[in-house]
Design an enzyme around this catalytic site. Sequence first.
Site, PDB file in Angstrom:
ATOM      1  N   SER A   1       0.852  -1.189   0.000  1.00 24.52           N
ATOM      2  CA  SER A   1       0.000   0.000   0.000  1.00 24.52           C
ATOM      3  C   SER A   1       0.884   1.233   0.000  1.00 24.52           C
ATOM      4  CB  SER A   1      -0.904   0.006   1.235  1.00 24.52           C
ATOM      5  OG  SER A   1      -1.742   1.147   1.238  1.00 24.52           O
TER       6      SER A   1
ATOM      7  N   HIS B   1       2.399  12.210  -1.091  1.00 28.34           N
ATOM      8  CA  HIS B   1       1.958  13.598  -1.011  1.00 28.34           C
ATOM      9  C   HIS B   1       3.102  14.510  -1.473  1.00 28.34           C
ATOM     10  CE1 HIS B   1      -1.754  12.718   1.168  1.00 28.34           C
ATOM     11  NE2 HIS B   1      -1.069  11.946   1.990  1.00 28.34           N
TER      12      HIS B   1
ATOM     13  N   HIS C   1      -2.599   7.283  -4.586  1.00 28.43           N
ATOM     14  CA  HIS C   1      -2.704   6.101  -3.734  1.00 28.43           C
ATOM     15  C   HIS C   1      -2.721   4.865  -4.628  1.00 28.43           C
ATOM     16  CE1 HIS C   1      -5.640   2.965  -2.385  1.00 28.43           C
ATOM     17  NE2 HIS C   1      -4.787   2.902  -1.389  1.00 28.43           N
TER      18      HIS C   1
ATOM     19  N   ASN D   1      -2.740   0.343  -4.083  1.00 34.13           N
ATOM     20  CA  ASN D   1      -2.763  -0.772  -3.149  1.00 34.13           C
ATOM     21  C   ASN D   1      -3.038  -2.058  -3.922  1.00 34.13           C
ATOM     22  OD1 ASN D   1      -4.915  -2.570  -1.436  1.00 34.13           O
ATOM     23  ND2 ASN D   1      -3.232  -1.845  -0.160  1.00 34.13           N
TER      24      ASN D   1
ATOM     25  N   HIS E   1      -5.815   7.682 -16.341  1.00 33.05           N
ATOM     26  CA  HIS E   1      -6.906   6.739 -16.631  1.00 33.05           C
ATOM     27  C   HIS E   1      -6.576   5.829 -17.809  1.00 33.05           C
ATOM     28  CE1 HIS E   1     -10.130   7.781 -13.795  1.00 33.05           C
ATOM     29  NE2 HIS E   1      -9.587   8.985 -13.799  1.00 33.05           N
TER      30      HIS E   1
ATOM     31  N   HIS F   1     -20.327  11.955   3.463  1.00 34.14           N
ATOM     32  CA  HIS F   1     -20.724  13.068   4.333  1.00 34.14           C
ATOM     33  C   HIS F   1     -20.490  14.425   3.667  1.00 34.14           C
ATOM     34  CE1 HIS F   1     -16.430  12.548   5.074  1.00 34.14           C
ATOM     35  NE2 HIS F   1     -16.377  13.758   5.611  1.00 34.14           N
TER      36      HIS F   1
ATOM     37  N   ARG G   1       0.585  -2.081  12.714  1.00 33.33           N
ATOM     38  CA  ARG G   1       1.511  -1.041  13.175  1.00 33.33           C
ATOM     39  C   ARG G   1       0.918   0.330  12.852  1.00 33.33           C
ATOM     40  NH1 ARG G   1       6.721   1.270  10.907  1.00 33.33           N
ATOM     41  NH2 ARG G   1       8.048   1.713  12.699  1.00 33.33           N
TER      42      ARG G   1
END
Length: 298
Positions: free
Chosen positions: A90, A94, A104, A106, A143, A173, A258
């Site tokens: 993973s 930044h 990102h 993973n 993409h 949210h 961790r």
Amino acid sequence: MSTTHVKAYLTQLQNNIVTGLEQIDGKRFHCDQWDRSGGGGGKSAVIEEGNVLERGGVNFSHVHGSGLPASATAARPELSGRSFEAMGVSLVLHPRNPYAPTVHMNVRYFEARKEGAEPVWWFGGGMDLTPYYGFEEDAIHFHQTCKDALQPFGESCHPRLKKWCDEYFFLKHRNEPRGIGGIFFDDWNQPDFTTCFSLTQNVGNHFLNAYHPILERRKDTPYGERERDFQAYRRGRYVEFNLVWDRGTLFGLQTGGRTESILMSLPPIVKWRYNWTPETDSPENRLYTDFLIGKDWV
């Protein structure tokens, strides 16, 4: 094929990505080997205050235990009580320059076991891009590379995983996407192990091709306090998603992983404001109107 092959691939993938990133940044990653008290461990490779990357981590973990946590059985309650083995790579990067996007990626493998029953296994992963200032050529390139990674697996594969990514990396949210998406898959176990593993490898192997040219293009773009301020504000959305919605973060914390490695995904400088909106026709507003819209870029 076996978990041994998967682990060998993942550890090599971590090494390859770290090497590629060190070449563009010029600073070495700090590497830590760690053990998990409940079983397993991993290797964290982290860079802070680099020449290009303000903070980033490329982590490998291989953990096992006697029972799956709630985050792993919420969608599959029939797996409750099974022992498990989980491994993956993973990464979150930044960059310092606000014109260079956060990224990102993973790739992971799970296996759940119960005495007297066949093991239940699945792969998961993906990659997604989170710009602060949008560039169409960057979005198209990212993409298109994602699409190229999935091309060997049928015409319907990319649209499905692209839609899955748009739906997963969505802040409910806030009613807005985290970024401009990419590809995402989970609980992937059809048609067979070899094909699923091959797809997972293709995703991991295409990461540097997807991100490296974008970072190279944007890392030296001139910027000022306005751009850094907006970057810090938008990074807040990244933090909100990872701490509120991300299943990987929850899984890591619930399995006693961790903490330092799990939370390496968080940016070093972040700001929140009350009910703030960008000025109309500003470059900041264009991020919302032209990029955070779930668009089909290719």
